[in-house]
Design an enzyme around this catalytic site. Structure first.
Site, PDB file in Angstrom:
ATOM      1  N   ASP A  30      44.429  53.398 -23.670  1.00  0.00           N
ATOM      2  CA  ASP A  30      44.234  54.694 -24.402  1.00  0.00           C
ATOM      3  C   ASP A  30      43.792  54.118 -26.000  1.00  0.00           C
ATOM      4  OD1 ASP A  30      44.688  57.268 -25.779  1.00  0.00           O
ATOM      5  OD2 ASP A  30      46.917  56.953 -25.983  1.00  0.00           O
ATOM      6  N   ASN A  79      43.873  65.733 -19.591  1.00  0.00           N
ATOM      7  CA  ASN A  79      42.455  65.249 -20.085  1.00  0.00           C
ATOM      8  C   ASN A  79      41.447  66.140 -19.759  1.00  0.00           C
ATOM      9  OD1 ASN A  79      43.218  61.753 -20.232  1.00  0.00           O
ATOM     10  ND2 ASN A  79      43.586  63.150 -21.732  1.00  0.00           N
TER      11      ASN A  79
END
Ligand code: IPE
Ligand code: MG
Length: 254
Positions: A30, A79
């Site tokens: 991330d 996402n």
């Protein structure tokens, strides 16, 4: 600076001697976009490019540390559904050209894919399937899973659906299915039932959430949160996570 870094890495390696090491590491990579912005790139896609290329290094460090099972979270189902299409297109392009290509060349890994492949463009799904096929017979290789279009909850829903579909095809009653339902039965119907559960989950970028990653498999995992953005994650950060893991496990099981 490099000299100090090397000394530190050597000290960490020495401290790892005799500690248990995880069989399976899952990494939530991330912070690509924040890394890009902080580094001075206006185009966050550059963060994704560095991030994708960084996985190659991470895999090498894992191999060197004796960890031969890795799950890397490339993109969640959310996402893919929610980010703007130019960014998702670019992520998919990187998956085809950087990630799938890397595994084809790097004979240390056999590829697996976890996620909703139907969320991906055809070319990406095809490139991944071909890489899985091509690496399937690498018997001495480690296991690399790319989690893409992945949701932990949906994986459990898919597993339960697969149990029910099988039962329906075999003409079995719902009462029988309900009677026999167990952790084992669901576990056997997950995307990759043959792989061990992750012993250690690492998430970068300072986010303190699991965000639907390996919901079922990570129930007993150690979790390490690291403040660095993914492209800035170094080998010493992995070694430190391994040291923390090893010490915790030793304490818990001694
Ligand atoms: C991780 O980086 C890569 C993906 C989730 C696709 P991000 O894109 O989440 O970057 P940040 O967290 O916004 O910095
Ligand atoms: Mg993020």
């Amino acid at each position: 600076m490099q000299v100090l870094y090397d000394v530190y890495a050597r000290i960490l390696r020495r401290q790892l001697a005799g500690l248990p090491i995880p069989r399976h590491i899952a990494i939530a990579m991330d912070g690509n976009r924040r890394w890009a912005r902080r580094t001075g790139y206006d185009d966050v896609r550059i963060g994704h490019r560095f991030g994708a290329e960084h996985l190659e290094l991470f895999l090498r460090w894992c191999s060197e540390a004796g960890v031969h099972c890795v799950t890397a979270w490339v993109a969640s189902a959310d996402n893919i559904r929610r980010r703007d299409s130019a960014e998702v297109d670019y992520l998919m392009q990187l998956t085809e050209t950087v990630l799938a290509e890397h595994v084809r060349r790097d004979h240390r890994w056999r590829l697996h894919v976890a996620g909703q492949l139907d969320l991906l463009p055809d070319t990406t799904a095809r490139a991944l399937k071909e890489a899985v096929e091509e690496t399937r017979d690498r018997t001495d290789a480690g296991d690399l899973t790319l989690a893409i279009g992945y949701s932990g909850r949906l994986e459990v829903v898919d597993a339960v659906r697969a149990v029910l579909d099988e039962a329906a095809a075999a003409g079995r009653s719902l009462e029988d299915v309900a009677d026999e339902l167990s952790e084992d039965v669901i576990g056997r119907h997950l995307y990759l039932p043959e792989l061990p559960d992750p012993d250690l989950v690492i998430r970068t970028s300072g986010e303190l959430r699991m965000s639907d990653f390996l919901l079922w498999q990570a129930t007993r995992s150690e979790v390490e949160f690291c403040d660095l953005y993914w492209p800035a994650f170094r080998q010493v950060d992995l070694l430190r996570a391994l040291r923390t893991y090893g010490r915790r496990r030793l304490e818990r099981f001694s």
